[in-house]
Structures are given as structure tokens and as C-alpha cells.
Design a protein around this motif. Structure first.
Motif, PDB file in Angstrom:
ATOM      1  N   GLY A   3      14.189  47.525   9.304  1.00  0.00           N
ATOM      2  CA  GLY A   3      15.008  48.727   9.291  1.00  0.00           C
ATOM      3  C   GLY A   3      16.375  48.397   9.847  1.00  0.00           C
ATOM      4  O   GLY A   3      16.585  47.335  10.445  1.00  0.00           O
ATOM      5  N   THR A   4      17.307  49.301   9.645  1.00  0.00           N
ATOM      6  CA  THR A   4      18.667  49.106  10.125  1.00  0.00           C
ATOM      7  C   THR A   4      18.928  50.052  11.281  1.00  0.00           C
ATOM      8  O   THR A   4      18.743  51.261  11.157  1.00  0.00           O
ATOM      9  CB  THR A   4      19.687  49.354   9.002  1.00  0.00           C
ATOM     10  OG1 THR A   4      19.396  48.482   7.903  1.00  0.00           O
ATOM     11  CG2 THR A   4      21.105  49.072   9.494  1.00  0.00           C
ATOM     12  N   ILE A   5      19.346  49.501  12.407  1.00  0.00           N
ATOM     13  CA  ILE A   5      19.513  50.255  13.645  1.00  0.00           C
ATOM     14  C   ILE A   5      20.981  50.278  14.039  1.00  0.00           C
ATOM     15  O   ILE A   5      21.667  49.258  13.980  1.00  0.00           O
ATOM     16  CB  ILE A   5      18.682  49.611  14.773  1.00  0.00           C
ATOM     17  CG1 ILE A   5      17.189  49.660  14.421  1.00  0.00           C
ATOM     18  CG2 ILE A   5      18.947  50.304  16.118  1.00  0.00           C
ATOM     19  CD1 ILE A   5      16.318  48.836  15.357  1.00  0.00           C
ATOM     20  N   LEU A   6      21.447  51.454  14.443  1.00  0.00           N
ATOM     21  CA  LEU A   6      22.774  51.584  15.021  1.00  0.00           C
ATOM     22  C   LEU A   6      22.629  51.593  16.538  1.00  0.00           C
ATOM     23  O   LEU A   6      22.038  52.514  17.105  1.00  0.00           O
ATOM     24  CB  LEU A   6      23.458  52.865  14.545  1.00  0.00           C
ATOM     25  CG  LEU A   6      24.830  53.176  15.172  1.00  0.00           C
ATOM     26  CD1 LEU A   6      25.833  52.070  14.887  1.00  0.00           C
ATOM     27  CD2 LEU A   6      25.350  54.525  14.677  1.00  0.00           C
ATOM     28  N   LEU A   7      23.140  50.570  17.188  1.00  0.00           N
ATOM     29  CA  LEU A   7      23.111  50.483  18.645  1.00  0.00           C
ATOM     30  C   LEU A   7      24.463  50.937  19.183  1.00  0.00           C
ATOM     31  O   LEU A   7      25.496  50.345  18.861  1.00  0.00           O
ATOM     32  CB  LEU A   7      22.836  49.044  19.090  1.00  0.00           C
ATOM     33  CG  LEU A   7      23.013  48.747  20.585  1.00  0.00           C
ATOM     34  CD1 LEU A   7      21.996  49.525  21.413  1.00  0.00           C
ATOM     35  CD2 LEU A   7      22.890  47.243  20.851  1.00  0.00           C
ATOM     36  N   VAL A   8      24.451  51.981  19.999  1.00  0.00           N
ATOM     37  CA  VAL A   8      25.686  52.513  20.582  1.00  0.00           C
ATOM     38  C   VAL A   8      25.641  52.214  22.076  1.00  0.00           C
ATOM     39  O   VAL A   8      24.964  52.901  22.845  1.00  0.00           O
ATOM     40  CB  VAL A   8      25.826  54.026  20.322  1.00  0.00           C
ATOM     41  CG1 VAL A   8      27.233  54.483  20.703  1.00  0.00           C
ATOM     42  CG2 VAL A   8      25.524  54.362  18.859  1.00  0.00           C
ATOM     43  N   GLU A   9      26.352  51.180  22.488  1.00  0.00           N
ATOM     44  CA  GLU A   9      26.262  50.671  23.861  1.00  0.00           C
ATOM     45  C   GLU A   9      27.580  49.988  24.217  1.00  0.00           C
ATOM     46  O   GLU A   9      28.055  49.122  23.488  1.00  0.00           O
ATOM     47  CB  GLU A   9      25.094  49.678  23.963  1.00  0.00           C
ATOM     48  CG  GLU A   9      25.017  48.901  25.265  1.00  0.00           C
ATOM     49  CD  GLU A   9      24.780  49.780  26.468  1.00  0.00           C
ATOM     50  OE1 GLU A   9      25.673  49.823  27.336  1.00  0.00           O
ATOM     51  OE2 GLU A   9      23.710  50.439  26.524  1.00  0.00           O
ATOM     52  N   ASP A  10      28.163  50.379  25.359  1.00  0.00           N
ATOM     53  CA  ASP A  10      29.464  49.818  25.733  1.00  0.00           C
ATOM     54  C   ASP A  10      29.360  48.621  26.664  1.00  0.00           C
ATOM     55  O   ASP A  10      30.366  47.970  26.948  1.00  0.00           O
ATOM     56  CB  ASP A  10      30.337  50.901  26.374  1.00  0.00           C
ATOM     57  CG  ASP A  10      29.779  51.373  27.713  1.00  0.00           C
ATOM     58  OD1 ASP A  10      28.544  51.426  27.847  1.00  0.00           O
ATOM     59  OD2 ASP A  10      30.578  51.695  28.608  1.00  0.00           O
ATOM     60  N   GLU A  11      28.175  48.315  27.155  1.00  0.00           N
ATOM     61  CA  GLU A  11      28.000  47.168  28.041  1.00  0.00           C
ATOM     62  C   GLU A  11      27.694  45.923  27.208  1.00  0.00           C
ATOM     63  O   GLU A  11      26.610  45.817  26.614  1.00  0.00           O
ATOM     64  CB  GLU A  11      26.867  47.433  29.020  1.00  0.00           C
ATOM     65  CG  GLU A  11      26.551  46.274  29.950  1.00  0.00           C
ATOM     66  CD  GLU A  11      27.760  45.821  30.751  1.00  0.00           C
ATOM     67  OE1 GLU A  11      28.025  44.606  30.759  1.00  0.00           O
ATOM     68  OE2 GLU A  11      28.439  46.694  31.350  1.00  0.00           O
ATOM     69  N   PRO A  12      28.616  44.950  27.129  1.00  0.00           N
ATOM     70  CA  PRO A  12      28.442  43.794  26.239  1.00  0.00           C
ATOM     71  C   PRO A  12      27.163  43.007  26.486  1.00  0.00           C
ATOM     72  O   PRO A  12      26.492  42.592  25.534  1.00  0.00           O
ATOM     73  CB  PRO A  12      29.688  42.942  26.527  1.00  0.00           C
ATOM     74  CG  PRO A  12      30.698  43.905  27.047  1.00  0.00           C
ATOM     75  CD  PRO A  12      29.921  44.921  27.823  1.00  0.00           C
ATOM     76  N   SER A  13      26.796  42.801  27.751  1.00  0.00           N
ATOM     77  CA  SER A  13      25.614  41.982  28.036  1.00  0.00           C
ATOM     78  C   SER A  13      24.338  42.657  27.547  1.00  0.00           C
ATOM     79  O   SER A  13      23.446  41.998  26.991  1.00  0.00           O
ATOM     80  CB  SER A  13      25.517  41.704  29.536  1.00  0.00           C
ATOM     81  OG  SER A  13      25.408  42.915  30.276  1.00  0.00           O
ATOM     82  N   GLU A  36      33.348  56.970  19.293  1.00  0.00           N
ATOM     83  CA  GLU A  36      34.153  57.157  18.083  1.00  0.00           C
ATOM     84  C   GLU A  36      33.796  56.128  17.017  1.00  0.00           C
ATOM     85  O   GLU A  36      33.681  56.460  15.829  1.00  0.00           O
ATOM     86  CB  GLU A  36      35.641  57.080  18.428  1.00  0.00           C
ATOM     87  CG  GLU A  36      36.143  58.279  19.234  1.00  0.00           C
ATOM     88  CD  GLU A  36      37.633  58.207  19.499  1.00  0.00           C
ATOM     89  OE1 GLU A  36      38.261  57.194  19.093  1.00  0.00           O
ATOM     90  OE2 GLU A  36      38.165  59.152  20.101  1.00  0.00           O
ATOM     91  N   GLU A  37      33.628  54.871  17.429  1.00  0.00           N
ATOM     92  CA  GLU A  37      33.222  53.838  16.476  1.00  0.00           C
ATOM     93  C   GLU A  37      31.843  54.147  15.910  1.00  0.00           C
ATOM     94  O   GLU A  37      31.578  53.932  14.729  1.00  0.00           O
ATOM     95  CB  GLU A  37      33.213  52.468  17.141  1.00  0.00           C
ATOM     96  CG  GLU A  37      32.816  51.343  16.181  1.00  0.00           C
ATOM     97  CD  GLU A  37      32.690  49.994  16.859  1.00  0.00           C
ATOM     98  OE1 GLU A  37      32.322  49.032  16.164  1.00  0.00           O
ATOM     99  OE2 GLU A  37      32.940  49.909  18.085  1.00  0.00           O
ATOM    100  N   ALA A  38      30.956  54.679  16.753  1.00  0.00           N
ATOM    101  CA  ALA A  38      29.600  55.001  16.310  1.00  0.00           C
ATOM    102  C   ALA A  38      29.616  56.084  15.234  1.00  0.00           C
ATOM    103  O   ALA A  38      28.892  55.990  14.230  1.00  0.00           O
ATOM    104  CB  ALA A  38      28.759  55.460  17.498  1.00  0.00           C
ATOM    105  N   LEU A  59      34.215  58.821  23.282  1.00  0.00           N
ATOM    106  CA  LEU A  59      33.397  59.978  22.908  1.00  0.00           C
ATOM    107  C   LEU A  59      32.054  59.811  23.588  1.00  0.00           C
ATOM    108  O   LEU A  59      31.391  58.787  23.409  1.00  0.00           O
ATOM    109  CB  LEU A  59      33.227  60.059  21.388  1.00  0.00           C
ATOM    110  CG  LEU A  59      32.436  61.258  20.845  1.00  0.00           C
ATOM    111  CD1 LEU A  59      33.265  62.539  20.941  1.00  0.00           C
ATOM    112  CD2 LEU A  59      32.025  61.009  19.397  1.00  0.00           C
ATOM    113  N   SER A  60      31.652  60.781  24.380  1.00  0.00           N
ATOM    114  CA  SER A  60      30.418  60.631  25.153  1.00  0.00           C
ATOM    115  C   SER A  60      29.194  60.587  24.238  1.00  0.00           C
ATOM    116  O   SER A  60      29.223  61.039  23.094  1.00  0.00           O
ATOM    117  CB  SER A  60      30.258  61.793  26.137  1.00  0.00           C
ATOM    118  OG  SER A  60      29.893  62.981  25.460  1.00  0.00           O
ATOM    119  N   GLY A  61      28.101  60.047  24.804  1.00  0.00           N
ATOM    120  CA  GLY A  61      26.857  60.004  24.050  1.00  0.00           C
ATOM    121  C   GLY A  61      26.354  61.386  23.677  1.00  0.00           C
ATOM    122  O   GLY A  61      25.797  61.591  22.602  1.00  0.00           O
TER     123      GLY A  61
END
Length: 232
Positions: A3-13, A36-38, A59-61
């Protein structure tokens, strides 16, 4: 499972760790670094599930969740510390399906993702054997073919979990369901006694279908036992 998942996370690690692990599990993962990118990626591409951090720049979660729920019933799993914001996301009209508390193990994350995708696939293809395609309980009407609910002819907008809970009750109108039974039937996972998810979903569902949520007629609570559909 894929499946294809959209991960919305600002912490790179964290993002790097999640992407690496899930891709090894056979998933395709698209990473968005802010809300906004999400939104932009979701509008332009097709996804099967969203993993969403609530604390995001631009843009908040919560705002992202609100925007997506106006467009789609795609499974959304919150990846965040368990607090009041998670409660809101799960039950107060924002429509998240589940949460994974930080810090989390990658094994747990993968299991939750796979369970959510299985549930989504099942309910898209659900067939109700030996039952009419239309179930009517007093003023509520559920179309089993399209999985829609209306009250007095007016459509009621429910999240996927709210719809699944109501479907369970409406197709078994005389049965009493414990919280454990509801959780295992709707979330398709073992129940470890965390009543919070059930409570917030039931509260929000009542706010949408009851004339007076404080004195519910459709979803009755049997204290110390569980829930059943009201009798009319």
C-alpha cells in the motif's frame, strides 16, 4: 501486504526510521515535512493510509486532519504522545482512526498499519449475508451497499470507525456488546483495557445521531456491561 502511505512528520530522524522500516515491509511511503506539503501531496497523489504527527509547522496536524476528513475516509493513524490533542483527534469530530504513542516500536507501528489497511479493505468490500441491503431503525437508515447513514432522510456524516460501530449495533439490534467486543470487531486488534478510544468514539457518534446525546435513544449504555441498540 502492500500500500502507499503518506507520512506527515517534521522530525527527520523519526521520518527516516519510519520510511526505511515500512519500505522494507513492502510499503511505498511518501514523506511530507509539514502540514501544507501534506495537503498538497494528498491532493495530487493517491494513498491508502496516513501516518500523522500532530505537532507540525505551517499547518497543524489537527487542521490537516480536519481538511482531509472533509474529502476522504482514508485511515488516519496519529503518531504522537498521548494527550488531550490525541483525544480530540480520535473522537471530537476530527475523525482519526487510532493512535500510536511516542515513543513507539517499529514492530508495533507496522502491526497497526497492517491492521488499519486490513480493516479498510474489509469494509470497502463488505457483504452482509442474509440481511437486507437497507437497515432501518426508527429514524435511522443504513445503506449496506454504499455504507451510508441517514436520519429522517438527511445524510449523517460519520467517520469510518463511527460507521463501523453503528453498523455493528444496527445489524445486531438485540445484542449487547462489551467494549472489548466492539474494539476487537471494529479495530480488529486485541483489547488491552484502554477504554479511551471506545468512549470518545461513542460520545462523538451519539452527538451525531441522537436528538439529545445526554439522553441517548439509539446507543444505550448498560453500566458495567457494554452497549446495545435502543428499542423503539
Amino acid at each position: 501486504m502492500s500500500g502507499t502511505i503518506l507520512l506527515v512528520e517534521d522530525e527527520p530522524s523519526i521520518a527516516e526510521m519510519v520510511v526505511s522500516y515500512l519500505e522494507k515491509e513492502g510499503f511505498s511511503v511518501v514523506h511530507a515535512k509539514d502540514g501544507e506539503e501534506a495537503v498538497r501531496r494528498f491532493t495530487q497523489e493517491s494513498f491508502d493510509l496516513i501516518l500523522l504527527d500532530l505537532m507540525l509547522p505551517k499547518l497543524s496536524g489537527m487542521d490537516f486532519l480536519r481538511i482531509i476528513r472533509e474529502k476522504s475516509l482514508i485511515p488516519i493513524l496519529i503518531v504522537s504522545a498521548k494527550d488531550g490533542e490525541v483525544d480530540k483527534a480520535l473522537g471530537l469530530g476530527f475523525g482519526a482512526d487510532d493512535y500510536i504513542a511516542k515513543p513507539f516500536s517499529m514492530i508495533e507501528l507496522s502491526a497497526r498499519v497492517k491492521a488499519a489497511l486490513r480493516r479498510a479493505s474489509y469494509h470497502v468490500n463488505v457483504q452482509v449475508d442474509d440481511r437486507a441491503s437497507i437497515v432501518e431503525i426508527h429514524e435511522l437508515t443504513m445503506d449496506m451497499d454504499n455504507l451510508t447513514i441517514s436520519k429522517n432522510g438527511k445524510e449523517v456524516k460519520l467517520t469510518s470507525k463511527e460507521l463501523q460501530i453503528l453498523k455493528l449495533l444496527m445489524t445486531h439490534p438485540k445484542k449487547v456488546f462489551t467494549k472489548e467486543h466492539i474494539y476487537q470487531s471494529v479495530w480488529d486488534e486485541p483489547y488491552y483495557g484502554d477504554e479511551n478510544i471506545i468512549n470518545v468514539h461513542m460520545r462523538r457518534l451519539r452527538e451525531k445521531i441522537e436528538d439529545n446525546p445526554s439522553e441517548p435513544q439509539y446507543i444505550k449504555t448498560l453500566w458495567g456491561i457494554g452497549y446495545r441498540l435502543g428499542e423503539f
